[in-house]
Design an enzyme around this catalytic site. Structure first.
Site, PDB file in Angstrom:
ATOM      1  N   LYS A  96      57.640 -50.194  26.105  1.00 26.46           N
ATOM      2  CA  LYS A  96      56.272 -50.012  26.601  1.00 26.46           C
ATOM      3  C   LYS A  96      55.302 -50.900  25.833  1.00 26.46           C
ATOM      4  O   LYS A  96      54.384 -51.490  26.406  1.00 26.46           O
ATOM      5  CB  LYS A  96      55.878 -48.536  26.498  1.00 26.46           C
ATOM      6  CG  LYS A  96      56.577 -47.698  27.567  1.00 26.46           C
ATOM      7  CD  LYS A  96      56.604 -46.211  27.285  1.00 26.46           C
ATOM      8  CE  LYS A  96      57.542 -45.523  28.295  1.00 26.46           C
ATOM      9  NZ  LYS A  96      57.832 -44.134  27.992  1.00 26.46           N
TER      10      LYS A  96
ATOM     11  N   ASP B 147      50.771 -40.808  32.053  1.00 22.11           N
ATOM     12  CA  ASP B 147      51.984 -40.367  32.753  1.00 22.11           C
ATOM     13  C   ASP B 147      51.691 -39.674  34.082  1.00 22.11           C
ATOM     14  O   ASP B 147      52.572 -39.542  34.920  1.00 22.11           O
ATOM     15  CB  ASP B 147      52.715 -39.323  31.892  1.00 22.11           C
ATOM     16  CG  ASP B 147      53.894 -39.877  31.122  1.00 22.11           C
ATOM     17  OD1 ASP B 147      54.479 -40.887  31.564  1.00 22.11           O
ATOM     18  OD2 ASP B 147      54.237 -39.275  30.096  1.00 22.11           O
TER      19      ASP B 147
ATOM     20  N   GLN C 255      55.939 -39.120  24.350  1.00 22.94           N
ATOM     21  CA  GLN C 255      57.304 -39.406  24.801  1.00 22.94           C
ATOM     22  C   GLN C 255      58.125 -38.106  24.830  1.00 22.94           C
ATOM     23  O   GLN C 255      58.156 -37.362  23.850  1.00 22.94           O
ATOM     24  CB  GLN C 255      57.950 -40.432  23.850  1.00 22.94           C
ATOM     25  CG  GLN C 255      59.379 -40.812  24.200  1.00 22.94           C
ATOM     26  CD  GLN C 255      59.504 -41.658  25.474  1.00 22.94           C
ATOM     27  OE1 GLN C 255      58.582 -42.360  25.854  1.00 22.94           O
ATOM     28  NE2 GLN C 255      60.643 -41.575  26.123  1.00 22.94           N
TER      29      GLN C 255
HETATM   30  N1  LIG Z   1      56.344 -38.928  28.612  1.00 20.22           N
HETATM   31  C1  LIG Z   1      57.387 -39.563  29.126  1.00 20.22           C
HETATM   32  N2  LIG Z   1      57.204 -40.382  30.184  1.00 20.22           N
HETATM   33  C2  LIG Z   1      58.263 -41.053  30.734  1.00 20.22           C
HETATM   34  O1  LIG Z   1      58.105 -41.815  31.717  1.00 20.22           O
HETATM   35  C3  LIG Z   1      59.570 -40.865  30.163  1.00 20.22           C
HETATM   36  C4  LIG Z   1      59.689 -40.007  29.058  1.00 20.22           C
HETATM   37  N3  LIG Z   1      58.606 -39.367  28.573  1.00 20.22           N
HETATM   38  N4  LIG Z   1      60.916 -39.795  28.500  1.00 20.22           N
HETATM   39  C5  LIG Z   1      62.102 -40.480  28.981  1.00 20.22           C
HETATM   40  C6  LIG Z   1      62.018 -40.931  30.424  1.00 20.22           C
HETATM   41  C7  LIG Z   1      62.943 -42.088  30.757  1.00 20.22           C
HETATM   42  N5  LIG Z   1      62.075 -43.192  31.129  1.00 20.22           N
HETATM   43  C8  LIG Z   1      62.482 -44.502  31.397  1.00 20.22           C
HETATM   44  C9  LIG Z   1      61.584 -45.541  31.403  1.00 20.22           C
HETATM   45  C10 LIG Z   1      61.986 -46.852  31.565  1.00 20.22           C
HETATM   46  C11 LIG Z   1      63.309 -47.158  31.746  1.00 20.22           C
HETATM   47  C12 LIG Z   1      63.712 -48.592  31.869  1.00 20.22           C
HETATM   48  O2  LIG Z   1      62.891 -49.482  31.890  1.00 20.22           O
HETATM   49  N6  LIG Z   1      64.996 -48.882  31.942  1.00 20.22           N
HETATM   50  C13 LIG Z   1      65.531 -50.229  32.068  1.00 20.22           C
HETATM   51  C14 LIG Z   1      66.691 -50.444  31.120  1.00 20.22           C
HETATM   52  C15 LIG Z   1      66.383 -50.166  29.689  1.00 20.22           C
HETATM   53  C16 LIG Z   1      65.477 -51.179  29.064  1.00 20.22           C
HETATM   54  O3  LIG Z   1      65.505 -52.358  29.463  1.00 20.22           O
HETATM   55  O4  LIG Z   1      64.764 -50.774  28.122  1.00 20.22           O
HETATM   56  C17 LIG Z   1      66.039 -50.425  33.476  1.00 20.22           C
HETATM   57  O5  LIG Z   1      66.257 -49.421  34.183  1.00 20.22           O
HETATM   58  O6  LIG Z   1      66.224 -51.576  33.876  1.00 20.22           O
HETATM   59  C18 LIG Z   1      64.227 -46.133  31.775  1.00 20.22           C
HETATM   60  C19 LIG Z   1      63.815 -44.818  31.609  1.00 20.22           C
HETATM   61  C20 LIG Z   1      60.780 -42.782  31.032  1.00 20.22           C
HETATM   62  N7  LIG Z   1      60.679 -41.518  30.649  1.00 20.22           N
END
Ligand SMILES: Nc1nc(=O)c2c([nH]1)NC[C@@H]1CN(c3ccc(C(=O)N[C@@H](CCC(=O)O)C(=O)O)cc3)C=[N+]21
Ligand SMILES: NC(=O)C1=CN([C@@H]2O[C@H](COP(=O)(O)OP(=O)(O)OC[C@H]3O[C@@H](n4cnc5c(N)ncnc54)[C@H](OP(=O)(O)O)[C@@H]3O)[C@@H](O)[C@H]2O)C=CC1
Ligand SMILES: [Mg+2]
Length: 286
Positions: free
Chosen positions: A53, A120, A97
């Site tokens: 982020k 969020d 988070q």
């Molecule tokens: N308050 C809060 N808000 C959230 O939005 C939140 C959270 N807590 N806790 C955990 C989950 C999980 N989550 C993800 C976000 C981005 C990828 C992401 O970008 N993934 C990449 C791969 C990993 C990377 O490149 O870092 C992809 O799918 O291509 C995945 C999962 C948001 N979350």
């Protein structure tokens, strides 16, 4: 048949380009959007998401504000950090988070966030506004899913959508978004009490897999030509795994990969919520 890939990275790049221009316009008016994150503990997955982020913020020109707290912090200490970001004028939006360590009260923390700084879109006031059809920051992952479907012209109006999972970040709010008059889908929310998951999924034109169970959605459950979005993430011995089995793309018409699908858009819409709030403060929008 081989499915069209719903490319989350390419779509994210388009959104970033737009955000970069809007951030530049805000800076000309003397306003710099600032995204805050509160991370409790040292879970490597959560730390990686938070790092991602902040590197996104740097790309778009948004100030990053990071508060990393030890795992054994008390509820009072966590809430003091939330109060600090609520009062901090540099921070136009922030997130706590999730998940938090078990001894902390997640709902109490979320409710303490100033709803106007809720990047969020998960504060109860903002979820309530969504239910009432009032303007509010939208939950990022559901917003990313709808954007990706529109971007690839997957028909939404009148479609039958099966959502696997009723969690607060994905399943529950995507049902709220997709049943608005502007989307007009018909949604079935599935969960562990669903009697016959395969039968529900098989009827769907759009499948949103957000359970966090590796390979839960298999090719035999998919109506030929359906759009399948793989949202769930699990850390397994062989790395990150989505909820959708690989061979689904031989049956589906559209598939969002994981990684490279909805994840990058979740992050893009987090920044978008922060920029939109700053635009409201600057009087650039209503
Ligand atoms: N308050 C809060 N808000 C959230 O939005 C939140 C959270 N807590 N806790 C955990 C989950 C999980 N989550 C993800 C976000 C981005 C990828 C992401 O970008 N993934 C990449 C791969 C990993 C990377 O490149 O870092 C992809 O799918 O291509 C995945 C999962 C948001 N979350
Ligand atoms: N790619 C991205 O951008 C993001 C990915 N995620 C991931 O999405 C997933 C969902 O997150 P979240 O919305 O917080 O949901 P939760 O993790 O809180 O809940 C999971 C849901 O899945 C349901 N479920 C679990 N197993 C099954 C099963 N075998 N059959 C049917 N339903 C099942 C649960 O049912 P019950 O309620 O009955 O227990 C629950 O409703 C997680 O893996 C999360 O990591 C989250 C945010 C962003
Ligand atoms: Mg979870």
């Amino acid at each position: 048949m081989t499915a069209t890939i719903l490319d989350g990275k390419a779509t994210r790049d388009e959104i970033f380009e737009d955000l970069e221009a809007r951030v530049a316009a805000l800076k000309e008016k003397g306003i710099t959007p600032g995204l805050g994150t509160i991370l409790v503990g040292d879970d490597p997955g959560s730390a990686a998401y938070v790092r991602g982020k902040h590197s996104d913020c740097a790309k778009v020109g948004i100030t990053s504000i990071r508060r990393d707290l030890p795992a054994d912090i008390t509820q009072e200490e966590l809430e003091a950090t939330i109060d600090e970001l609520n009062a901090n004028p540099e921070c136009t939006g922030y997130i706590v988070q999730l998940p938090l360590p078990k001894h902390l009260d997640e709902n109490a923390a979320l409710e303490r966030i100033d709803p106007d700084k809720d990047a969020d879109g998960l504060h109860p006031v903002n979820l309530g506004r969504l239910v009432l059809g009032k303007e509010a920051p939208l939950p990022c992952t559901p917003r990313g899913i709808v954007h990706l479907l529109r971007r690839y012209e997957v028909p939404i109006a009148g479609a039958h959508v099966a959502v696997v999972g009723r969690g607060v970040t994905v399943g529950r709010p995507i049902g709220l978004l997709l049943t608005r008059r502007t989307e007009n889908a018909t949604v079935t929310l599935c969960h562990t009490g669903t009697r016959d998951l395969a039968a529900q999924v098989r009827q769907a034109d759009i499948v949103i897999a957000a359970a966090g169970v590796p390979g839960l959605v298999t090719a035999d459950m998919i109506k030929p030509g359906a759009a399948v979005l793989d949202v769930g993430v699990s850390r397994t011995a062989d790395g990150l795994r989505g909820d959708v089995a690989d061979d689904v793309r031989e049956v589906a018409g559209f598939v969002s990969p994981n990684p490279g699908g909805v994840g990058p858009l979740t992050r893009a819409f987090l920044l978008s919520n922060v920029v939109e709030r700053a635009e409201q403060l600057a009087g650039l929008s209503d």
